[in-house]
Structures are given as structure tokens and as C-alpha cells.
Design a protein around this motif. Structure first.
Motif, PDB file in Angstrom:
ATOM      1  N   ILE A 131      14.771  -9.090  -0.974  1.00 44.98           N
ATOM      2  CA  ILE A 131      14.175  -9.530  -2.238  1.00 44.98           C
ATOM      3  C   ILE A 131      14.397 -11.023  -2.431  1.00 44.98           C
ATOM      4  CG2 ILE A 131      14.269  -9.292  -4.758  1.00 44.98           C
ATOM      5  CD1 ILE A 131      15.037  -6.331  -4.280  1.00 44.98           C
ATOM      6  N   GLU A 132      15.585 -11.500  -2.099  1.00 42.89           N
ATOM      7  CA  GLU A 132      15.870 -12.932  -2.226  1.00 42.89           C
ATOM      8  C   GLU A 132      15.035 -13.755  -1.248  1.00 42.89           C
ATOM      9  OE1 GLU A 132      20.424 -12.814  -3.978  1.00 42.89           O
ATOM     10  OE2 GLU A 132      20.130 -12.822  -1.804  1.00 42.89           O
ATOM     11  N   THR A 133      14.746 -13.186  -0.090  1.00 39.44           N
ATOM     12  CA  THR A 133      13.858 -13.867   0.855  1.00 39.44           C
ATOM     13  C   THR A 133      12.451 -13.954   0.293  1.00 39.44           C
ATOM     14  OG1 THR A 133      15.147 -13.164   2.776  1.00 39.44           O
ATOM     15  CG2 THR A 133      12.863 -13.776   3.179  1.00 39.44           C
ATOM     16  N   ILE A 134      11.996 -12.900  -0.336  1.00 41.78           N
ATOM     17  CA  ILE A 134      10.651 -12.887  -0.907  1.00 41.78           C
ATOM     18  C   ILE A 134      10.495 -13.934  -2.000  1.00 41.78           C
ATOM     19  CG2 ILE A 134       9.029 -11.512  -2.289  1.00 41.78           C
ATOM     20  CD1 ILE A 134      10.066  -9.039  -0.726  1.00 41.78           C
ATOM     21  N   ILE A 135      11.493 -14.039  -2.881  1.00 41.26           N
ATOM     22  CA  ILE A 135      11.365 -14.983  -4.009  1.00 41.26           C
ATOM     23  C   ILE A 135      11.843 -16.390  -3.649  1.00 41.26           C
ATOM     24  CG2 ILE A 135      11.561 -13.117  -5.697  1.00 41.26           C
ATOM     25  CD1 ILE A 135      14.409 -14.004  -6.269  1.00 41.26           C
ATOM     26  N   GLY A 136      12.558 -16.509  -2.531  1.00 40.52           N
ATOM     27  CA  GLY A 136      12.979 -17.832  -2.076  1.00 40.52           C
ATOM     28  C   GLY A 136      14.173 -18.411  -2.800  1.00 40.52           C
ATOM     29  N   THR A 168       0.819  -1.221   0.000  1.00 40.07           N
ATOM     30  CA  THR A 168       0.000   0.000   0.000  1.00 40.07           C
ATOM     31  C   THR A 168       0.850   1.268   0.000  1.00 40.07           C
ATOM     32  OG1 THR A 168      -0.123  -0.088   2.410  1.00 40.07           O
ATOM     33  CG2 THR A 168      -1.914  -1.127   1.181  1.00 40.07           C
ATOM     34  N   LYS A 169       2.139   1.135   0.238  1.00 40.66           N
ATOM     35  CA  LYS A 169       3.013   2.300   0.246  1.00 40.66           C
ATOM     36  C   LYS A 169       3.441   2.650  -1.178  1.00 40.66           C
ATOM     37  CE  LYS A 169       4.807   1.494   4.892  1.00 40.66           C
ATOM     38  NZ  LYS A 169       6.008   1.252   5.733  1.00 40.66           N
ATOM     39  N   ASP A 170       3.575   3.944  -1.441  1.00 39.51           N
ATOM     40  CA  ASP A 170       3.982   4.392  -2.770  1.00 39.51           C
ATOM     41  C   ASP A 170       5.496   4.340  -2.960  1.00 39.51           C
ATOM     42  OD1 ASP A 170       1.373   4.958  -3.639  1.00 39.51           O
ATOM     43  OD2 ASP A 170       1.414   6.891  -2.614  1.00 39.51           O
ATOM     44  N   LYS A 171       6.240   4.184  -1.877  1.00 41.30           N
ATOM     45  CA  LYS A 171       7.696   4.091  -1.953  1.00 41.30           C
ATOM     46  C   LYS A 171       8.149   2.938  -1.075  1.00 41.30           C
ATOM     47  CE  LYS A 171      11.969   6.780  -1.402  1.00 41.30           C
ATOM     48  NZ  LYS A 171      12.538   8.109  -1.053  1.00 41.30           N
ATOM     49  N   ILE A 172       8.862   1.996  -1.661  1.00 41.34           N
ATOM     50  CA  ILE A 172       9.322   0.809  -0.939  1.00 41.34           C
ATOM     51  C   ILE A 172      10.802   0.595  -1.223  1.00 41.34           C
ATOM     52  CG2 ILE A 172       9.095  -1.692  -0.690  1.00 41.34           C
ATOM     53  CD1 ILE A 172       6.199  -1.411  -1.650  1.00 41.34           C
ATOM     54  N   THR A 173      11.603   0.468  -0.179  1.00 37.81           N
ATOM     55  CA  THR A 173      13.016   0.137  -0.327  1.00 37.81           C
ATOM     56  C   THR A 173      13.248  -1.257   0.228  1.00 37.81           C
ATOM     57  OG1 THR A 173      13.736   2.449  -0.198  1.00 37.81           O
ATOM     58  CG2 THR A 173      15.382   0.756   0.287  1.00 37.81           C
ATOM     59  N   LEU A 174      13.822  -2.121  -0.604  1.00 31.00           N
ATOM     60  CA  LEU A 174      14.112  -3.493  -0.208  1.00 31.00           C
ATOM     61  C   LEU A 174      15.593  -3.777  -0.422  1.00 31.00           C
ATOM     62  CD1 LEU A 174      11.101  -5.327  -1.937  1.00 31.00           C
ATOM     63  CD2 LEU A 174      11.364  -4.889   0.513  1.00 31.00           C
ATOM     64  N   THR A 175      16.206  -4.433   0.545  1.00 28.81           N
ATOM     65  CA  THR A 175      17.586  -4.857   0.348  1.00 28.81           C
ATOM     66  C   THR A 175      17.602  -6.051  -0.604  1.00 28.81           C
ATOM     67  OG1 THR A 175      17.589  -6.439   2.183  1.00 28.81           O
ATOM     68  CG2 THR A 175      18.143  -4.137   2.701  1.00 28.81           C
ATOM     69  N   PHE A 176      18.766  -6.317  -1.159  1.00 30.50           N
ATOM     70  CA  PHE A 176      18.894  -7.493  -2.024  1.00 30.50           C
ATOM     71  C   PHE A 176      18.541  -8.756  -1.246  1.00 30.50           C
ATOM     72  CE2 PHE A 176      21.304  -6.545  -6.105  1.00 30.50           C
ATOM     73  CZ  PHE A 176      20.967  -5.207  -6.114  1.00 30.50           C
ATOM     74  N   SER A 177      18.962  -8.801   0.013  1.00 28.55           N
ATOM     75  CA  SER A 177      18.656  -9.963   0.852  1.00 28.55           C
ATOM     76  C   SER A 177      17.152 -10.122   1.049  1.00 28.55           C
ATOM     77  CB  SER A 177      19.359  -9.822   2.207  1.00 28.55           C
ATOM     78  OG  SER A 177      19.018 -10.896   3.055  1.00 28.55           O
ATOM     79  N   ASN A 196       7.366  -7.591   5.260  1.00 23.87           N
ATOM     80  CA  ASN A 196       8.327  -6.502   5.043  1.00 23.87           C
ATOM     81  C   ASN A 196       9.710  -7.029   4.656  1.00 23.87           C
ATOM     82  OD1 ASN A 196       6.384  -4.598   5.625  1.00 23.87           O
ATOM     83  ND2 ASN A 196       7.067  -4.257   7.720  1.00 23.87           N
ATOM     84  N   GLY A 197       9.709  -8.097   3.857  1.00 29.70           N
ATOM     85  CA  GLY A 197      10.966  -8.618   3.337  1.00 29.70           C
ATOM     86  C   GLY A 197      11.677  -9.617   4.226  1.00 29.70           C
ATOM     87  N   GLU A 198      11.101  -9.989   5.371  1.00 30.29           N
ATOM     88  CA  GLU A 198      11.724 -10.998   6.230  1.00 30.29           C
ATOM     89  C   GLU A 198      10.716 -12.086   6.573  1.00 30.29           C
ATOM     90  OE1 GLU A 198      12.318 -10.305  10.551  1.00 30.29           O
ATOM     91  OE2 GLU A 198      11.789  -8.202  10.094  1.00 30.29           O
ATOM     92  N   ILE A 199      11.235 -13.248   6.911  1.00 23.99           N
ATOM     93  CA  ILE A 199      10.367 -14.358   7.300  1.00 23.99           C
ATOM     94  C   ILE A 199       9.939 -14.126   8.742  1.00 23.99           C
ATOM     95  CG2 ILE A 199      10.188 -16.848   7.633  1.00 23.99           C
ATOM     96  CD1 ILE A 199      12.267 -17.200   5.428  1.00 23.99           C
ATOM     97  N   GLY A 200       8.647 -13.851   8.933  1.00 25.49           N
ATOM     98  CA  GLY A 200       8.145 -13.492  10.265  1.00 25.49           C
ATOM     99  C   GLY A 200       7.167 -14.473  10.851  1.00 25.49           C
ATOM    100  N   GLY A 201       6.806 -15.511  10.108  1.00 26.63           N
ATOM    101  CA  GLY A 201       5.876 -16.508  10.615  1.00 26.63           C
ATOM    102  C   GLY A 201       5.885 -17.725   9.720  1.00 26.63           C
ATOM    103  N   ALA A 202       5.405 -18.840  10.253  1.00 31.34           N
ATOM    104  CA  ALA A 202       5.393 -20.074   9.470  1.00 31.34           C
ATOM    105  C   ALA A 202       4.357 -21.035  10.038  1.00 31.34           C
ATOM    106  CB  ALA A 202       6.770 -20.735   9.485  1.00 31.34           C
ATOM    107  N   ILE A 203       3.865 -21.904   9.160  1.00 35.58           N
ATOM    108  CA  ILE A 203       2.993 -22.982   9.597  1.00 35.58           C
ATOM    109  C   ILE A 203       3.490 -24.275   8.963  1.00 35.58           C
ATOM    110  CG2 ILE A 203       1.286 -22.559   7.762  1.00 35.58           C
ATOM    111  CD1 ILE A 203      -0.872 -23.392   9.855  1.00 35.58           C
TER     112      ILE A 203
END
Length: 268
Positions: free
Chosen positions: A31-36, A20-29, A165-172
Motif C-alpha cells: 500500500i505504501e508503494t502504491i501511494i508513494g 477486477t478482482k472482488d477480493k484483494i489482499t495488500l501488505t502495508f508495504s 500488484n502492489g510492487e514497482i514493476g516498470g519505469a520510464i
């Protein structure tokens, strides 16, 4: 979602779809967490990899499809994505205000092993509602990767992770069986970091776990929960789980004994 998005970047596209934010800064790490999985070498070496907006490669559609463009890059460190500011209220799958974190739910990949072990170490340290306490469970990255591979081969279980927010914060964790007479049952165990509670992460993980089960003809879901964990019990009851039994003094934390409920849900 654009069907031409490269498969590797579909989780990143889902992240921007939910943002929902119009400006997002993501580290390379992040982004790699998001895509796995790791980003290609070209993304670390060439600004043009991020700035390109033409085929044949279509990784850029992961963000351009949802109105974002890359405005700042520090190779190997971070990327800033922006879209024109709008006064209209956007509808998203996971959020209803800019104060809420952006998150997606996806299946675990081999490259997530180390980060997920780190997640559980944090969970063990901050809550007594897990089976293990702080520093009581030392799983190696190699053994965990073997378990992930086994899940994928046997299709008897998996783990769904929440990228927040770019980090693994929960799991099932979803654990099934290859025994013919038990293949219709799975047991689940869930955890969400304290800083990400009250944002609907647990509800999202439970929903996706049920979806996973239904697509595999699972008809019974089981779990155990400490009797004192009323917040978790309420969530499970909201999903239709019922208490089937109670185990007295089944957990001992220090000198204190804890009771557990057995809960289950049976699909019609």
C-alpha cells in the motif's frame, strides 16, 4: 473519481478503480508503494482507521468509492479488501481479465528511491538490453533522491513508475534540459520486469510519458535502442517513432558488439 478523496490516497483509489478482482489482499508495504509515501501511525496501531467510513478524514473513500470494504486486518502486515461478487463484466482502464495484474502509473516520489533502485538491479540482471549489466551500476539512495528532487524543482524531467500488484514493476525515465535551446526535447528510457511483460505495461508507460511531454510543450522525444531489440522497436514505431540513425558497435557486452538505433518522434 470522488473529488473528496484525500490527495495522498489518489493513487490507491486509481488502483482500486483498475482492479477486477472482488477480493484483494495488500501488505502495508505494498500500500505504501502504491501511494508513494508511508501510511500514518494510526493505520499501524488502530483497526478502526481501516474500518471507518465517516469523515472528517476521507482516506477510506479510496476503496469505498469503488465498492470495496475492509474485511480482514493484521496491523502492520496486511489488509484484505472485498466487494460483493457480481456476474457482470466490469470495464477498467488497464485490464480485460482477472488473469491480468492490477496496475497504475504514477510519478516517482522521494520515498520510492530505494525500491526503484531495486527495480533497476533486477532489470540489469535479467536482460542485456539495458545500458548496464548486473552489478555494474551502484547508485546510492541518497544520490537518487537528490536527482528526484532536482527533477521536481527544475521540472525538466521525471520518472513514471508502474505499480503492479502492489510492487514497482516498470519505469520510464524522462530526461530533459534546462538549456533554453534544448528545453523542447526530452530523451526517454524504459524498462519492465520480464514477469510483467505482455500486459500492456510498456504501452501504458509510453502513453503517460507522451502526456507528460505534451503538457510541458515538449515537441521532440528521443531514445536509443539496441538494434536486436525488435520487440521494443516495434512498440516505439507503434507510437510514431522513426529511426533517424544507427551507431555501429556502440555497446560491448563481453566480447560481442551491439549496434544501436537512434529513434525520435516530433509532435506536430
Amino acid at each position: 473519481m470522488d473529488k473528496n478523496i484525500e490527495k495522498k490516497y489518489i493513487p490507491l483509489a486509481a488502483y482500486f478503480e483498475a482492479a477486477t478482482k472482488d477480493k484483494i489482499t495488500l501488505t502495508f508495504s505494498e500500500i505504501e508503494t502504491i501511494i508513494g509515501q508511508p501510511l500514518p501511525n494510526a493505520s499501524y496501531l488502530n483497526v478502526s482507521w481501516w474500518k471507518k467510513t465517516k469523515p472528517p478524514l476521507k482516506h477510506f473513500t479510496a476503496w469505498t468509492t469503488f465498492g470495496y470494504s475492509v474485511t480482514e486486518i493484521k496491523l502492520g502486515y496486511y489488509v484484505t479488501f472485498e466487494k460483493p461478487t457480481t456476474n457482470s463484466t466490469s470495464s477498467t482502464l488497464n485490464q480485460d481479465s482477472n488473469d491480468h495484474p492490477t496496475y497504475i502509473i504514477r510519478s516517482i516520489e522521494l520515498d520510492d528511491a530505494r525500491d526503484v533502485i531495486g527495480l533497476y538491479q533486477q532489470l540489469f540482471a535479467e536482460t542485456d538490453y539495458m545500458l548496464y549489466g548486473q552489478n555494474e551500476n551502484n547508485v546510492s539512495v541518497q544520490s537518487f533522491r537528490k536527482l528526484i528532487s532536482k527533477w521536481k524543482v527544475e521540472n525538466s524531467g521525471t520518472m513514471l513508475i508502474a505499480i503492479i500488484n502492489g510492487e514497482i514493476g516498470g519505469a520510464i525515465a524522462i530526461m530533459g534540459s534546462t538549456i533554453p535551446r534544448k528545453k523542447h526535447c526530452i530523451s526517454i528510457k524504459m524498462g519492465v520486469l520480464e514477469k510483467f511483460t505482455n500486459y500492456g505495461i510498456g504501452t501504458a508507460l509510453m502513453t503517460e510519458a507522451e502526456n507528460w511531454a505534451r503538457t510541458r510543450n515538449i515537441t521532440r522525444l528521443e531514445l536509443s535502442v539496441m538494434k536486436s531489440n525488435q520487440k521494443a522497436i516495434s512498440l516505439y514505431q507503434k507510437f510514431g517513432f522513426v529511426i533517424e540513425g544507427e551507431r555501429k558497435k556502440s555497446i560491448k557486452i563481453g566480447s560481442n558488439y551491439m549496434d544501436e538505433f537512434y529513434m525520435a518522434k516530433v509532435f506536430d
